[in-house]
Design a protein around this motif. Structure first.
Motif, mmCIF file in Angstrom:
data_model
loop_
_atom_site.group_PDB
_atom_site.id
_atom_site.type_symbol
_atom_site.label_atom_id
_atom_site.label_comp_id
_atom_site.label_asym_id
_atom_site.label_seq_id
_atom_site.Cartn_x
_atom_site.Cartn_y
_atom_site.Cartn_z
ATOM 1 N N ALA A 48 18.897 -35.273 -44.894
ATOM 2 C CA ALA A 48 19.439 -34.487 -46.002
ATOM 3 C C ALA A 48 20.334 -33.374 -45.467
ATOM 4 C CB ALA A 48 18.301 -33.901 -46.842
ATOM 5 N N PRO A 49 21.585 -33.694 -45.138
ATOM 6 C CA PRO A 49 22.470 -32.650 -44.607
ATOM 7 C C PRO A 49 22.608 -31.440 -45.514
ATOM 8 C CG PRO A 49 23.437 -34.823 -44.287
ATOM 9 C CD PRO A 49 22.226 -35.009 -45.157
ATOM 10 N N ALA A 50 22.572 -31.660 -46.838
ATOM 11 C CA ALA A 50 22.726 -30.527 -47.752
ATOM 12 C C ALA A 50 21.564 -29.554 -47.677
ATOM 13 C CB ALA A 50 22.879 -31.027 -49.191
ATOM 14 N N LYS A 51 20.431 -30.007 -47.101
ATOM 15 C CA LYS A 51 19.286 -29.125 -46.914
ATOM 16 C C LYS A 51 19.062 -28.775 -45.448
ATOM 17 C CE LYS A 51 16.519 -27.570 -48.821
ATOM 18 N NZ LYS A 51 16.497 -26.087 -49.008
ATOM 19 N N THR A 52 19.988 -29.163 -44.581
ATOM 20 C CA THR A 52 19.884 -28.829 -43.164
ATOM 21 C C THR A 52 20.552 -27.482 -42.979
ATOM 22 O OG1 THR A 52 19.916 -31.180 -42.636
ATOM 23 C CG2 THR A 52 20.325 -29.661 -40.820
ATOM 24 N N ILE A 53 19.787 -26.454 -43.241
ATOM 25 C CA ILE A 53 20.298 -25.093 -43.388
ATOM 26 C C ILE A 53 19.442 -24.142 -42.554
ATOM 27 C CG2 ILE A 53 21.176 -25.566 -45.708
ATOM 28 C CD1 ILE A 53 18.694 -24.214 -46.832
ATOM 29 N N PRO A 54 19.909 -22.907 -42.354
ATOM 30 C CA PRO A 54 19.099 -21.943 -41.601
ATOM 31 C C PRO A 54 17.742 -21.708 -42.243
ATOM 32 C CG PRO A 54 21.353 -21.158 -41.847
ATOM 33 C CD PRO A 54 21.231 -22.363 -42.722
ATOM 34 N N LEU A 55 16.695 -21.632 -41.427
ATOM 35 C CA LEU A 55 15.348 -21.401 -41.943
ATOM 36 C C LEU A 55 15.131 -19.949 -42.341
ATOM 37 C CD1 LEU A 55 13.201 -23.505 -39.436
ATOM 38 C CD2 LEU A 55 13.947 -24.121 -41.733
ATOM 39 N N SER A 56 15.786 -19.060 -41.640
ATOM 40 C CA SER A 56 15.611 -17.630 -41.907
ATOM 41 C C SER A 56 16.655 -17.180 -42.922
ATOM 42 C CB SER A 56 15.751 -16.836 -40.599
ATOM 43 O OG SER A 56 15.487 -15.475 -40.804
ATOM 44 N N ASP A 57 16.201 -16.684 -44.070
ATOM 45 C CA ASP A 57 17.133 -16.217 -45.102
ATOM 46 C C ASP A 57 16.554 -14.963 -45.757
ATOM 47 O OD1 ASP A 57 15.783 -16.779 -47.780
ATOM 48 O OD2 ASP A 57 15.625 -18.747 -46.821
ATOM 49 N N PRO A 58 17.356 -14.257 -46.540
ATOM 50 C CA PRO A 58 16.900 -12.972 -47.086
ATOM 51 C C PRO A 58 15.615 -13.039 -47.889
ATOM 52 C CG PRO A 58 19.279 -13.175 -47.310
ATOM 53 C CD PRO A 58 18.788 -14.506 -46.824
ATOM 54 N N SER A 59 15.282 -14.201 -48.477
ATOM 55 C CA SER A 59 14.062 -14.290 -49.287
ATOM 56 C C SER A 59 12.800 -14.092 -48.448
ATOM 57 C CB SER A 59 14.001 -15.642 -49.993
ATOM 58 O OG SER A 59 13.770 -16.697 -49.072
ATOM 59 N N LEU A 60 12.904 -14.243 -47.128
ATOM 60 C CA LEU A 60 11.727 -14.055 -46.281
ATOM 61 C C LEU A 60 11.169 -12.637 -46.368
ATOM 62 C CD1 LEU A 60 12.448 -15.955 -42.937
ATOM 63 C CD2 LEU A 60 10.675 -16.455 -44.624
ATOM 64 N N TRP A 61 12.036 -11.670 -46.646
ATOM 65 C CA TRP A 61 11.548 -10.290 -46.725
ATOM 66 C C TRP A 61 10.634 -10.093 -47.929
ATOM 67 C CZ3 TRP A 61 11.851 -7.497 -42.594
ATOM 68 C CH2 TRP A 61 12.874 -7.718 -41.683
ATOM 69 N N ARG A 62 10.810 -10.937 -48.955
ATOM 70 C CA ARG A 62 9.905 -10.864 -50.106
ATOM 71 C C ARG A 62 8.715 -11.791 -49.927
ATOM 72 N NH1 ARG A 62 14.894 -11.636 -52.359
ATOM 73 N NH2 ARG A 62 14.316 -13.770 -52.978
ATOM 74 N N TYR A 63 8.982 -12.994 -49.448
ATOM 75 C CA TYR A 63 7.938 -14.012 -49.389
ATOM 76 C C TYR A 63 7.015 -13.842 -48.188
ATOM 77 C CZ TYR A 63 5.801 -18.609 -48.745
ATOM 78 O OH TYR A 63 4.903 -19.631 -48.562
ATOM 79 N N GLY A 64 7.577 -13.506 -47.017
ATOM 80 C CA GLY A 64 6.814 -13.505 -45.776
ATOM 81 C C GLY A 64 5.567 -12.633 -45.782
ATOM 82 N N THR A 97 19.246 -12.179 -43.039
ATOM 83 C CA THR A 97 20.266 -11.475 -43.807
ATOM 84 C C THR A 97 21.289 -12.497 -44.287
ATOM 85 O OG1 THR A 97 21.762 -11.070 -41.940
ATOM 86 C CG2 THR A 97 19.996 -9.456 -42.302
ATOM 87 N N GLN A 98 22.015 -12.179 -45.330
ATOM 88 C CA GLN A 98 23.007 -13.124 -45.846
ATOM 89 C C GLN A 98 24.111 -13.372 -44.824
ATOM 90 O OE1 GLN A 98 22.642 -14.799 -48.837
ATOM 91 N NE2 GLN A 98 24.236 -16.050 -47.889
ATOM 92 N N ARG A 99 24.504 -12.337 -44.110
ATOM 93 C CA ARG A 99 25.568 -12.513 -43.114
ATOM 94 C C ARG A 99 25.116 -13.460 -42.005
ATOM 95 N NH1 ARG A 99 28.752 -7.712 -39.745
ATOM 96 N NH2 ARG A 99 29.991 -9.127 -38.431
ATOM 97 N N ALA A 100 23.897 -13.269 -41.499
ATOM 98 C CA ALA A 100 23.394 -14.147 -40.446
ATOM 99 C C ALA A 100 23.237 -15.575 -40.964
ATOM 100 C CB ALA A 100 22.065 -13.618 -39.915
ATOM 101 N N TRP A 101 22.768 -15.719 -42.210
ATOM 102 C CA TRP A 101 22.625 -17.052 -42.796
ATOM 103 C C TRP A 101 23.969 -17.768 -42.824
ATOM 104 C CZ3 TRP A 101 24.253 -20.406 -46.487
ATOM 105 C CH2 TRP A 101 23.389 -21.435 -46.858
ATOM 106 N N ASP A 102 25.012 -17.056 -43.271
ATOM 107 C CA ASP A 102 26.342 -17.667 -43.354
ATOM 108 C C ASP A 102 26.886 -18.007 -41.976
ATOM 109 O OD1 ASP A 102 27.180 -17.928 -46.157
ATOM 110 O OD2 ASP A 102 26.925 -15.762 -46.235
ATOM 111 N N ASP A 103 26.663 -17.143 -41.004
ATOM 112 C CA ASP A 103 27.138 -17.435 -39.646
ATOM 113 C C ASP A 103 26.472 -18.699 -39.098
ATOM 114 O OD1 ASP A 103 28.759 -15.219 -39.694
ATOM 115 O OD2 ASP A 103 27.426 -13.958 -38.482
#
Length: 410
Positions: A48-64, A97-103
């Motif tokens: 699933a290339p469309a889901k082959t994405i960075p594991l770390s994203d901003p939602s971790l600060w709420r969920y983790g 962070t969103q910037r790191a996710w995009d990079d």
């Protein structure tokens, strides 16, 4: 003919071996247990290339932080003194962070876009296995749960991927095992899945039919640099020394043990996933994803494989039944017509996670010693493309742009 030893008989290692054979190398694959004995066998088998994405994203600060206090949460880690684990988590969270996710997404996208084509190449080249077309069914209990998933898909599209998706009027139309609690569902096209165990066996057989040797009792204790005019070598736990012209370390979550002395300093942490299979009243035909509960499901040899959990522990720790129970507890709420009390194939596998979410693929600081790994949850889908481009590097010295960001010496 140049001889290569590939250490690791998972998807990445065997794909690399196959592509090296395509380029005329004599290949031997070493593994301490067997084909797909690490994280390749029991995963969901998603391509699933469309889901082959960075594991770390901003939602971790709420969920983790909340997840660590919930015994049934998909994210799990032991509360104990483990400096290496806490260092990894600090670096992993720094990427949320969103910037790191995009990079990171920008760096993953080129290899994501050729991932499915690389599977076609294996099958056209004689690997007697198949990939199954989608659609994937994405389910939620209510509209608000879908926000994070839709944001991730939008991010993949924004970076150049295609992810055709439409709302389903009836969530049970394509996934009858979803209960009435699942009121919102989408169908995601352009993705595929495999049955990992049979596919890996077919890939291993293809390597052997072309003259390769797969040694499944080879516990590699050390990799030695070339000494003067000599060649690099692997040293087995038994003391046996075997030389080769080139060596590839593709040992997944165990990579650091062999690769660190060759300048590969990026931490590789085991992000362990759990799975099991169940019978269903109606045959399962499509992959099902429940993002809010972080459950990935796939048809598997007449049954239905349910996978989940990101458990940060040491890679060789035993299976913890509590993690299986956590998946079962969630499945009981949102599934119907599945026999969760007659589970088979209970499994835990250690996925190799890097703090920055990018694989480690390329040459080390030692001549003729290479690494391939650190793909996190995406080793299966990215394995064939990784093998293709690493074999190209080993044959020609040319670093393909798709793996340039994955420099293991970064």
């Amino acid at each position: 003919m140049s001889r290569v030893i590939v250490i690791g008989a998972g998807m990445v290692g065997l794909s690399t071996a196959w592509h090296l054979q395509e380029r005329g190398f004599d290949v031997e694959v070493f593994d301490r247990e067997g084909v797909a004995a690490g994280s390749s066998w029991g995963n969901a088998g998603w391509l699933a290339p469309a889901k082959t994405i960075p594991l770390s994203d901003p939602s971790l600060w709420r969920y983790g932080p909340t997840a660590l206090l919930d015994p049934d949460a998909a994210l799990s880690m032991p509360i104990r003194f483990d400096p290496k684990l806490w260092m990894f988590l600090a670096r992993f969270m720094a990427q949320a962070t969103q910037r790191a996710w995009d990079d990171t997404m920008a760096n993953l996208t080129p290899i994501d876009k050729v991932a499915l084509e690389a599977f076609d190449e294996l099958e056209l080249g004689g690997v007697d296995a198949v990939t199954h077309q989608g659609p994937f069914v994405i389910g939620f209990e209510e509209e608000s749960q879908s926000a994070g998933f839709l944001r991730e898909i939008e991010g993949a599209i924004r970076h150049g991927q295609e992810a055709p998706m439409e709302r389903l009027a009836d969530p049970q139309e394509l996934a009858p095992m979803l209960s009435d609690k699942v009121k919102v569902a989408y169908r995601l096209e352009g993705q595929r899945f495999i049955e990992p165990g049979p596919y890996m066996e077919a890939l291993a057989q293809a390597v052997e039919k072309r003259g390769g040797h797969i040694r499944t009792d080879a516990d590699v204790a050390h990799v030695a640099r070339a000494d003067g005019p000599g060649r690099p070598a692997v040293i087995l736990a038994s003391g046996e020394r075997i030389e080769a012209d080139k060596i590839v370390i593709a040992t997944g979550a165990w990579m650091s043990r062999l690769a660190r002395e060759f300048g590969v300093r990026t931490l590789v942490q085991a992000g362990r996933g759990y799975s099991f299979t169940v019978a269903t009243q109606e045959p399962a035909e499509h992959s099902v994803y429940l993002p809010y509960h972080r459950m990935a499901c796939t048809p598997y040899q007449g049954r239905f494989r349910i996978a989940g959990t990101m458990e940060f522990r040491r890679p060789d720790e035993p299976l913890y039944p509590r993690r299986i129970e956590a998946i079962v507890n969630k499945a009981r709420d949102i599934m119907q017509g599945v026999d969760l009390d007659d589970r088979q194939d209970e499994w835990v596998g250690s996925r190799p996670v890097t703090p920055d979410g990018m694989p480690l693929v390329g040459q080390t600081n030692a001549e003729n010693i290479y690494v391939a790994g650190g793909h996190g949850m995406w080793g299966v889908v990215l394995g064939p493309a990784t093998g293709r481009y690493l074999a190209q590097l080993m044959d020609t010295g040319e670093v393909h742009p798709a793996i340039a960001p994955f420099d293991p010496l970064r």
